[in-house]
Write a protein that holds these residues in place. Structure first.
Motif, PDB file in Angstrom:
ATOM      1  N   SER A   1     -57.917  51.172  83.557  1.00  0.00           N
ATOM      2  CA  SER A   1     -57.910  51.651  82.048  1.00  0.00           C
ATOM      3  C   SER A   1     -56.691  52.595  81.899  1.00  0.00           C
ATOM      4  CB  SER A   1     -59.454  52.580  81.985  1.00  0.00           C
ATOM      5  OG  SER A   1     -59.393  53.548  83.019  1.00  0.00           O
ATOM      6  N   LYS A   2     -56.525  53.161  80.715  1.00  0.00           N
ATOM      7  CA  LYS A   2     -55.621  53.928  80.275  1.00  0.00           C
ATOM      8  C   LYS A   2     -55.410  55.214  81.088  1.00  0.00           C
ATOM      9  CE  LYS A   2     -54.471  52.283  75.520  1.00  0.00           C
ATOM     10  NZ  LYS A   2     -54.503  52.694  74.135  1.00  0.00           N
ATOM     11  N   SER A   3     -56.482  55.572  81.321  1.00  0.00           N
ATOM     12  CA  SER A   3     -56.645  57.050  82.203  1.00  0.00           C
ATOM     13  C   SER A   3     -56.197  56.732  83.495  1.00  0.00           C
ATOM     14  CB  SER A   3     -58.042  57.519  81.983  1.00  0.00           C
ATOM     15  OG  SER A   3     -58.956  56.650  82.637  1.00  0.00           O
ATOM     16  N   GLN A   4     -56.112  55.540  83.911  1.00  0.00           N
ATOM     17  CA  GLN A   4     -55.778  55.372  85.618  1.00  0.00           C
ATOM     18  C   GLN A   4     -54.585  54.571  85.787  1.00  0.00           C
ATOM     19  OE1 GLN A   4     -58.963  55.036  88.466  1.00  0.00           O
ATOM     20  NE2 GLN A   4     -60.431  54.562  86.959  1.00  0.00           N
ATOM     21  N   GLN A   5     -53.555  54.326  84.618  1.00  0.00           N
ATOM     22  CA  GLN A   5     -52.392  53.657  84.866  1.00  0.00           C
ATOM     23  C   GLN A   5     -51.569  54.509  85.856  1.00  0.00           C
ATOM     24  OE1 GLN A   5     -51.561  50.876  83.749  1.00  0.00           O
ATOM     25  NE2 GLN A   5     -53.479  50.712  82.719  1.00  0.00           N
TER      26      GLN A   5
ATOM     27  N   PHE B   1     -58.976  44.882  92.074  1.00  0.00           N
ATOM     28  CA  PHE B   1     -59.061  46.209  91.970  1.00  0.00           C
ATOM     29  C   PHE B   1     -59.644  46.837  90.737  1.00  0.00           C
ATOM     30  CE2 PHE B   1     -56.434  45.358  95.618  1.00  0.00           C
ATOM     31  CZ  PHE B   1     -56.650  46.630  96.529  1.00  0.00           C
ATOM     32  N   TRP B   2     -60.814  47.184  90.545  1.00  0.00           N
ATOM     33  CA  TRP B   2     -61.404  47.614  89.432  1.00  0.00           C
ATOM     34  C   TRP B   2     -61.305  49.063  89.046  1.00  0.00           C
ATOM     35  CZ3 TRP B   2     -63.566  45.147  85.091  1.00  0.00           C
ATOM     36  CH2 TRP B   2     -64.425  45.771  84.361  1.00  0.00           C
ATOM     37  N   LEU B   3     -60.327  49.469  88.241  1.00  0.00           N
ATOM     38  CA  LEU B   3     -59.865  50.916  87.991  1.00  0.00           C
ATOM     39  C   LEU B   3     -60.586  51.153  86.603  1.00  0.00           C
ATOM     40  CD1 LEU B   3     -58.198  50.031  90.520  1.00  0.00           C
ATOM     41  CD2 LEU B   3     -56.418  52.018  89.748  1.00  0.00           C
ATOM     42  N   GLN B   4     -61.695  51.210  86.356  1.00  0.00           N
ATOM     43  CA  GLN B   4     -62.113  51.302  84.880  1.00  0.00           C
ATOM     44  C   GLN B   4     -63.306  52.281  84.934  1.00  0.00           C
ATOM     45  OE1 GLN B   4     -61.088  49.483  82.268  1.00  0.00           O
ATOM     46  NE2 GLN B   4     -59.989  47.809  82.890  1.00  0.00           N
ATOM     47  N   GLU B   5     -63.566  52.878  83.794  1.00  0.00           N
ATOM     48  CA  GLU B   5     -64.743  53.597  83.645  1.00  0.00           C
ATOM     49  C   GLU B   5     -66.155  53.009  83.633  1.00  0.00           C
ATOM     50  OE1 GLU B   5     -61.694  54.455  82.222  1.00  0.00           O
ATOM     51  OE2 GLU B   5     -61.446  56.042  83.602  1.00  0.00           O
ATOM     52  N   GLU B   6     -66.104  51.542  82.945  1.00  0.00           N
ATOM     53  CA  GLU B   6     -67.179  50.795  82.796  1.00  0.00           C
ATOM     54  C   GLU B   6     -67.568  50.631  84.001  1.00  0.00           C
ATOM     55  OE1 GLU B   6     -64.374  50.464  81.257  1.00  0.00           O
ATOM     56  OE2 GLU B   6     -64.675  51.183  79.317  1.00  0.00           O
ATOM     57  N   GLU B   7     -69.081  49.938  83.994  1.00  0.00           N
ATOM     58  CA  GLU B   7     -69.774  49.558  85.170  1.00  0.00           C
ATOM     59  C   GLU B   7     -69.037  48.209  85.502  1.00  0.00           C
ATOM     60  OE1 GLU B   7     -71.808  51.051  87.427  1.00  0.00           O
ATOM     61  OE2 GLU B   7     -71.872  52.884  86.312  1.00  0.00           O
ATOM     62  N   LEU B   8     -69.124  47.686  86.782  1.00  0.00           N
ATOM     63  CA  LEU B   8     -68.821  46.409  87.014  1.00  0.00           C
ATOM     64  C   LEU B   8     -69.620  45.568  86.489  1.00  0.00           C
ATOM     65  CD1 LEU B   8     -66.612  45.461  89.022  1.00  0.00           C
ATOM     66  CD2 LEU B   8     -68.348  45.094  90.828  1.00  0.00           C
ATOM     67  N   PRO B   9     -69.207  44.412  85.818  1.00  0.00           N
ATOM     68  CA  PRO B   9     -69.770  43.188  85.130  1.00  0.00           C
ATOM     69  C   PRO B   9     -70.604  42.501  86.030  1.00  0.00           C
ATOM     70  CG  PRO B   9     -67.690  43.332  84.175  1.00  0.00           C
ATOM     71  CD  PRO B   9     -67.596  44.373  85.588  1.00  0.00           C
ATOM     72  N   THR B  10     -71.698  41.869  85.799  1.00  0.00           N
ATOM     73  CA  THR B  10     -72.741  41.144  86.477  1.00  0.00           C
ATOM     74  C   THR B  10     -71.735  39.772  87.079  1.00  0.00           C
ATOM     75  OG1 THR B  10     -74.388  41.915  84.999  1.00  0.00           O
ATOM     76  CG2 THR B  10     -74.637  39.655  86.648  1.00  0.00           C
TER      77      THR B  10
ATOM     78  N   VAL C   1     -63.846  43.141  95.939  1.00  0.00           N
ATOM     79  CA  VAL C   1     -63.596  44.165  94.942  1.00  0.00           C
ATOM     80  C   VAL C   1     -63.547  45.369  95.100  1.00  0.00           C
ATOM     81  CG1 VAL C   1     -64.610  44.556  92.607  1.00  0.00           C
ATOM     82  CG2 VAL C   1     -64.839  42.275  93.378  1.00  0.00           C
ATOM     83  N   TRP C   2     -62.774  46.025  94.595  1.00  0.00           N
ATOM     84  CA  TRP C   2     -62.445  47.383  95.073  1.00  0.00           C
ATOM     85  C   TRP C   2     -62.682  48.215  93.701  1.00  0.00           C
ATOM     86  CZ3 TRP C   2     -59.494  50.172  99.017  1.00  0.00           C
ATOM     87  CH2 TRP C   2     -59.146  51.750  98.527  1.00  0.00           C
ATOM     88  N   VAL C   3     -63.822  49.147  93.898  1.00  0.00           N
ATOM     89  CA  VAL C   3     -64.115  49.875  92.601  1.00  0.00           C
ATOM     90  C   VAL C   3     -63.778  51.282  92.468  1.00  0.00           C
ATOM     91  CG1 VAL C   3     -66.273  50.467  91.159  1.00  0.00           C
ATOM     92  CG2 VAL C   3     -66.301  48.267  92.194  1.00  0.00           C
ATOM     93  N   GLN C   4     -62.951  51.554  91.720  1.00  0.00           N
ATOM     94  CA  GLN C   4     -62.491  53.229  91.631  1.00  0.00           C
ATOM     95  C   GLN C   4     -62.814  53.724  90.294  1.00  0.00           C
ATOM     96  OE1 GLN C   4     -58.769  53.616  93.376  1.00  0.00           O
ATOM     97  NE2 GLN C   4     -58.227  55.345  92.112  1.00  0.00           N
ATOM     98  N   GLN C   5     -63.908  54.128  90.129  1.00  0.00           N
ATOM     99  CA  GLN C   5     -64.287  54.494  88.539  1.00  0.00           C
ATOM    100  C   GLN C   5     -63.981  56.127  88.653  1.00  0.00           C
ATOM    101  OE1 GLN C   5     -68.494  53.299  88.668  1.00  0.00           O
ATOM    102  NE2 GLN C   5     -68.027  52.008  87.279  1.00  0.00           N
ATOM    103  N   ARG C   6     -63.407  56.399  87.573  1.00  0.00           N
ATOM    104  CA  ARG C   6     -63.005  57.999  87.448  1.00  0.00           C
ATOM    105  C   ARG C   6     -64.153  58.601  87.023  1.00  0.00           C
ATOM    106  NH1 ARG C   6     -58.061  60.188  87.034  1.00  0.00           N
ATOM    107  NH2 ARG C   6     -57.576  58.610  88.272  1.00  0.00           N
ATOM    108  N   ALA C   7     -65.097  59.053  88.020  1.00  0.00           N
ATOM    109  CA  ALA C   7     -66.267  59.846  87.708  1.00  0.00           C
ATOM    110  C   ALA C   7     -65.834  61.197  87.765  1.00  0.00           C
ATOM    111  CB  ALA C   7     -67.335  59.510  88.675  1.00  0.00           C
TER     112      ALA C   7
END
Length: 498
Positions: A286-290, A324-333, A345-351
């Motif tokens: 996402s833009k916040s994690q560029q 590499f999933w650098l998104q705020e949204e949940e990982l899609p099914t 899959v690497w999940v890095q959500q900006r929590a």
């Protein structure tokens, strides 16, 4: 001993009676007949001038009889309080029992065994080791090839459950190598368990990855682990090479097995699939994690340059080996389903940040500052890959089907950590991109005692005190008084005849 009617003990004052009788009755002297009394001078009686006890032993017997009768009236009872016996055991990890590391603890073990402790192996079955087997172990001169896959943290609750009494005494000796510790560290250790980590100096060499750089050439990535760090070395060889020389006069034997390469050295062996195709990596941010993406790209380029393995960065998530999933949204099914089919899959959500500041140790033995850790927790079946010095999971991996789902709770940028700017990120990501199925058992790094040991001591509840046993002594006191009475009568009878 206690008395059911202690007031009867005052009857023992009756011993004053025989004492008074003995003082009053002076023993009569012998009558001697003489021819004439004219020559004897009259003298005053000395009956009261000198009071002396006669027949002292007879007096003591009579006093003792009266005392015993008073004690019998007081109803004496012998009270026995059974003692709660505890078990005395010592547990030793197999990596110490069957290796030269045993020498450092052998005197202590011998001392404990002489004090009545029993020896056990710290494994899931807690097997008891007989004295004969221990003597045989002490005479061994070569290390055993026994493979130990135990997780000592997970065994501790079962051990504590076996010894719940405060009287139990448990000594526990294990290696401090982190290969024997996984998952969550127990919060507390019972107060009756004394855990002693033993420093070991075992090293390991293994094949981490093999990359085909040309039809007849390979680049091997050899891992080496000591108690301080994990390092990797590159070896460029021909595909027909059967062995390579490592450090410390060790050799690594190689054998092709289909599309895999089998390597063995000493008592260990490792096998990896030869990487013949470029590694496909997709990054969705996402833009916040560029800002995070630039650190990730730099690390991937460094890995590609070091291993000669092409890494293609494309947004195509369908054919990606890594996402590499650098998104705020949940990982899609749909992506979760791709994980089960073999995608990583690497999940890095900006929590939201938890406010926790910590540090983590890298494979090279350096510490990297972690300024923020996001809230949330890992799945129950996830394995911690990167941890802080306080054993909080920063990166955890969950096996889903043929693939793995990684959850990262921090970031690469300076706002979150020093990972991106420290130069340690490529070395941390390399074993993830080129996984070795049994890499955990080759990790000989040592845990600091503060990381290894539970932080608290659990107080054990005292077991219920068994009831005291009461044994009446009345018949024995009466019997003793009767026997003394017979002795007194016998002595008194003989005195009267003299």
């Amino acid at each position: 001993m206690t008395f059911l009617a202690p007031y009867w003990l005052f009857a023992a004052s009756g011993i004053l009676i025989p004492v008074a009788i003995h003082l009053w009755n002076k023993r009569q002297g012998k009558r001697v007949k003489v021819g004439s009394l004219r020559w004897l001078e009259p003298s005053a009686s000395k009956r009261w001038s000198s009071i002396k006890l006669n027949d002292v032993w007879l007096l003591l017997l009579r006093c003792l009889i009266l005392i015993l009768l008073a004690v019998a009236l007081a109803q004496p009872v012998w009270v026995h309080q059974p003692k709660v016996q505890g078990q005395k055991v010592v547990y030793v990890g197999p990596e110490l029992l069957y290796s030269s590391a045993r020498a450092s603890i052998q005197p202590t073990l011998d001392s404990l065994l002489q004090r009545g402790y029993t020896l056990h192996s710290y494994t899931s079955d807690f097997e008891k080791i007989p004295q004969e087997a221990w003597e045989q172990l002490k005479s061994r001169t070569q290390d055993s090839t026994l493979s130990n896959q135990s997780n000592y943290w997970s065994l501790l609750p079962a051990l504590a459950d076996k010894y719940k009494k405060p009287q139990d005494s448990v000594w526990l000796f294990t290696s401090d190598q982190q290969t024997f510790f996984a998952g969550a560290r127990p919060e507390a250790i019972p107060e009756n368990i004394r855990w002693i980590p033993v420093a070991t100096t075992t090293t390991a060499d293994w094949l981490q990855a093999a990359v085909q750089t040309s039809p007849d050439s390979l680049l091997l990535l050899i891992g080496q682990s000591t108690r301080e760090d994990v390092s990797y070395s590159r070896y460029r060889i021909k595909a027909s090479t059967q062995s390579i020389n490592l450090s410390e006069n060790q050799s690594l034997k190689l054998r092709l097995k289909g599309d895999s390469l089998l390597a063995s050295t000493g008592n260990t062996s490792s096998q990896v699939k030869i990487q013949a195709e470029p590694l496909q990596v997709a990054v969705l941010a996402s833009k916040s994690q560029q800002a995070e993406v630039k650190y990730l790209r730099a690390a991937l380029q460094a890995i590609s340059s070091y291993t000669s393995q092409p890494i293609n960065l494309k947004p195509d998530i369908t054919n990606a080996d890594w996402l590499f999933w650098l998104q705020e949204e949940e990982l899609p099914t749909s992506i979760k389903q791709a994980v089960s089919r073999g995608q990583n899959v690497w999940v890095q959500q900006r929590a939201k940040s938890s406010g926790l500041k910590a540090s983590m140790a890298t494979a090279a033995g350096n510490e990297v500052l972690v300024r923020q850790v996001s809230t949330g927790s890992s799945a129950a079946d996830a394995t911690a890959i990167w941890t802080t010095q306080a054993i909080d999971a920063l990166l955890s991996a969950q096996q889903i089907g043929s693939g793995r789902l990684y959850t990262f709770r921090s970031g690469f940028g300076p706002a979150w950590s020093e990972l991106g700017e420290s130069g340690q990120l490529p070395g941390l990501l390399l074993p993830l991109l080129f996984p070795q199925a049994e890499a955990a058992r080759y990790d000989m790094r040592a845990l600091d005692e503060q990381q290894l040991m539970p932080t608290a001591t659990a107080t054990l509840m005292k077991a219920a005190t068994p009831e005291a046993e009461h044994a009446p002594l009345l018949k024995w006191v009466v019997l003793a008084a009767f026997m003394l009475f017979l002795i007194e009568r016998f002595i008194a009878g003989r005195r009267s005849k003299v």
